[in-house]
Design an enzyme around this catalytic site. Sequence first.
Site, PDB file in Angstrom:
ATOM      1  N   SER A  17     -13.242   5.961 -20.717  1.00  0.00           N
ATOM      2  CA  SER A  17     -14.824   5.309 -21.806  1.00  0.00           C
ATOM      3  C   SER A  17     -14.713   6.266 -22.590  1.00  0.00           C
ATOM      4  CB  SER A  17     -15.638   5.207 -20.842  1.00  0.00           C
ATOM      5  OG  SER A  17     -15.618   4.012 -19.929  1.00  0.00           O
ATOM      6  N   ARG A 116      -9.287 -13.181 -19.950  1.00  0.00           N
ATOM      7  CA  ARG A 116     -10.695 -12.203 -19.899  1.00  0.00           C
ATOM      8  C   ARG A 116     -11.236 -12.782 -20.453  1.00  0.00           C
ATOM      9  NH1 ARG A 116     -10.320  -6.062 -18.288  1.00  0.00           N
ATOM     10  NH2 ARG A 116     -12.402  -6.711 -17.238  1.00  0.00           N
ATOM     11  N   GLN A 163     -19.660  -2.961 -22.480  1.00  0.00           N
ATOM     12  CA  GLN A 163     -18.812  -3.035 -23.684  1.00  0.00           C
ATOM     13  C   GLN A 163     -19.078  -3.925 -24.602  1.00  0.00           C
ATOM     14  OE1 GLN A 163     -14.747  -4.558 -21.164  1.00  0.00           O
ATOM     15  NE2 GLN A 163     -14.684  -2.688 -20.813  1.00  0.00           N
ATOM     16  N   ASP A 309     -16.504   0.401 -11.595  1.00  0.00           N
ATOM     17  CA  ASP A 309     -15.302   0.084 -11.462  1.00  0.00           C
ATOM     18  C   ASP A 309     -14.653   0.888  -9.999  1.00  0.00           C
ATOM     19  OD1 ASP A 309     -15.027  -1.040 -14.040  1.00  0.00           O
ATOM     20  OD2 ASP A 309     -14.638   0.695 -15.112  1.00  0.00           O
ATOM     21  N   LYS A 336     -12.068  -8.435 -14.055  1.00  0.00           N
ATOM     22  CA  LYS A 336     -12.108  -7.267 -14.297  1.00  0.00           C
ATOM     23  C   LYS A 336     -10.531  -7.503 -14.341  1.00  0.00           C
ATOM     24  CE  LYS A 336     -15.869  -4.588 -14.460  1.00  0.00           C
ATOM     25  NZ  LYS A 336     -16.374  -4.033 -15.966  1.00  0.00           N
ATOM     26  N   ARG A 340     -11.110  -8.740  -9.045  1.00  0.00           N
ATOM     27  CA  ARG A 340     -11.072  -7.525  -7.590  1.00  0.00           C
ATOM     28  C   ARG A 340     -11.472  -8.114  -6.396  1.00  0.00           C
ATOM     29  NH1 ARG A 340     -12.106  -2.426 -11.923  1.00  0.00           N
ATOM     30  NH2 ARG A 340     -10.040  -1.947 -12.391  1.00  0.00           N
ATOM     31  N   ARG A 382      -6.800   0.010 -10.590  1.00  0.00           N
ATOM     32  CA  ARG A 382      -7.418   0.354  -9.898  1.00  0.00           C
ATOM     33  C   ARG A 382      -6.779  -0.383  -8.099  1.00  0.00           C
ATOM     34  NH1 ARG A 382     -10.826   3.693 -12.221  1.00  0.00           N
ATOM     35  NH2 ARG A 382     -11.596   3.179 -14.673  1.00  0.00           N
TER      36      ARG A 382
HETATM   37  C1  S3P Z   1     -16.185   0.274 -19.602  1.00  0.00           C
HETATM   38  C2  S3P Z   1     -17.352  -0.392 -19.044  1.00  0.00           C
HETATM   39  C3  S3P Z   1     -16.849  -1.649 -18.049  1.00  0.00           C
HETATM   40  C4  S3P Z   1     -16.047  -0.895 -17.332  1.00  0.00           C
HETATM   41  C5  S3P Z   1     -14.534  -0.771 -18.082  1.00  0.00           C
HETATM   42  C6  S3P Z   1     -14.954  -0.202 -18.959  1.00  0.00           C
HETATM   43  C7  S3P Z   1     -16.011   0.864 -20.750  1.00  0.00           C
HETATM   44  O1  S3P Z   1     -17.029  -3.072 -18.589  1.00  0.00           O
HETATM   45  O2  S3P Z   1     -15.484  -1.622 -16.403  1.00  0.00           O
HETATM   46  O3  S3P Z   1     -13.628  -0.059 -16.968  1.00  0.00           O
HETATM   47  O4  S3P Z   1     -15.897   1.453 -21.303  1.00  0.00           O
HETATM   48  O5  S3P Z   1     -17.473   0.490 -21.824  1.00  0.00           O
HETATM   49  P1  S3P Z   1     -18.142  -3.361 -18.651  1.00  0.00           P
HETATM   50  O6  S3P Z   1     -18.827  -3.372 -19.744  1.00  0.00           O
HETATM   51  O7  S3P Z   1     -17.002  -5.318 -18.810  1.00  0.00           O
HETATM   52  O8  S3P Z   1     -18.753  -3.657 -17.941  1.00  0.00           O
END
Ligand code: S3P
Length: 423
Positions: A17, A116, A163, A309, A336, A340, A382
Amino acid sequence: MPIQSLYGTIKVPGDKSISHRAVMFGSIAEGKTTINGFLTGEDCLSTISCFKKLGVNIVQENEHVTVKGNGISGLRPPSEDLYVGNSGTTIRLMLGILANTPFTSVLTGDDSIAKRPMNRVTKPLKQMGAEINGNDSGNKIPLQIKGGNVKGIHYDSPIASAQVKSAIILAGLEGEGTTSVTEPLKSRDHTERMLEAFGAEVKSDALTVSIEGGQQLKGTHIEVPGDISSAAFFLVAGAIVPDSTITLQKVGLNPTRTGILDVLNDMGAEISYQNVNEEASEPYGDLIIKTSSLKGTVIKGDVIPRLIDEIPIIALAATQAEGQTVIQDAHELRVKETDRIETVVNELKKMGAEIEATEDGMIINGKTHLKGASVQSHGDHRIGMMLSIASCIAEGDTTLDQSEAVAVSYPSFFDQLKRLSNQ
Ligand code: S3P
């Protein structure tokens, strides 16, 4: 075949991230950004490739990256599609940035990205003024976006997603007026922390983040800590493989990401901390895990976004815990890289686990003796790593199909696993 023990010290790769955000924010900042500890996994390389196509000068040498940004107005119309590969963070955050660019870009990705949902970001971005078209009314790739003239909004997000929050805040950065997002539960806050490191002012209270438009980021240095989501595989491996002690160096300990530590602690895992410190507003430290007797637990509510995650590997830990583990409120797992809930349950069942899917989670009864089987990552990094750790305690041989998926977030995973098992 079961592994005798796992022993030694490793440095897990950089946080995914944080690596994505460092390249993106550097690309829209004024001046030079240097990044150390960058994750060279395929997802983050996709981010570099997209921003190069947008005209940004980016030089990557292994874990060192230099980005020379000229502000958002320095981004140039791409002459080809922006291909994000497998990366949800790349496409969703980039859409937020492109809401401010007055040209058209086309965003595509792999077969997993094609499934997605994107309306979670395209809906608020359209409300802010971006023109977005795509399959399924802008919900699926390929997506076409033309930005400019963003107006600040307040958005009540129906889901706790960093996100979504980040895409809206990034759009608001150049927009007119104030932009704010309220989420039902707190998601990871790397965007808020890093925007401040780039000189922006961001206000956060419990569940609401807001930003004033018209702020210019300034290039900076970002030191990326190790990814706790990658460390999670070795935390669980160390707990369930006999006679093990593993030290994981410089792992990110941002409290919005440490749900796995709380849960493993509740389950009885022996984890200790050393050298805890902070850099660019991100805390990190060394984690030491020893073989532990685990017990079942209940995982639900506000811890879920803090470990979303890590649920595949937590499910494996639960198969080795005495009693029942119940995971609830994790409906997001269904959207995801794979569904998952389905992939974890189906693949662990092949190895003899007592595990059932529910609408928003799973129920696992332990402790079970896992046996080797022919299993599938389904192209999900994962799931591939979780099954590889499962094979370390399974009786008999396991074959893992599509094992190359681990390179999305952890290119050195198999080498490090081998190193720990040989010492
Ligand atoms: C992430 C947010 C998460 C996570 C992803 C990385 C990010 O997703 O599952 O692997 O870097 O902002 P969501 O924001 O959809 O929960």
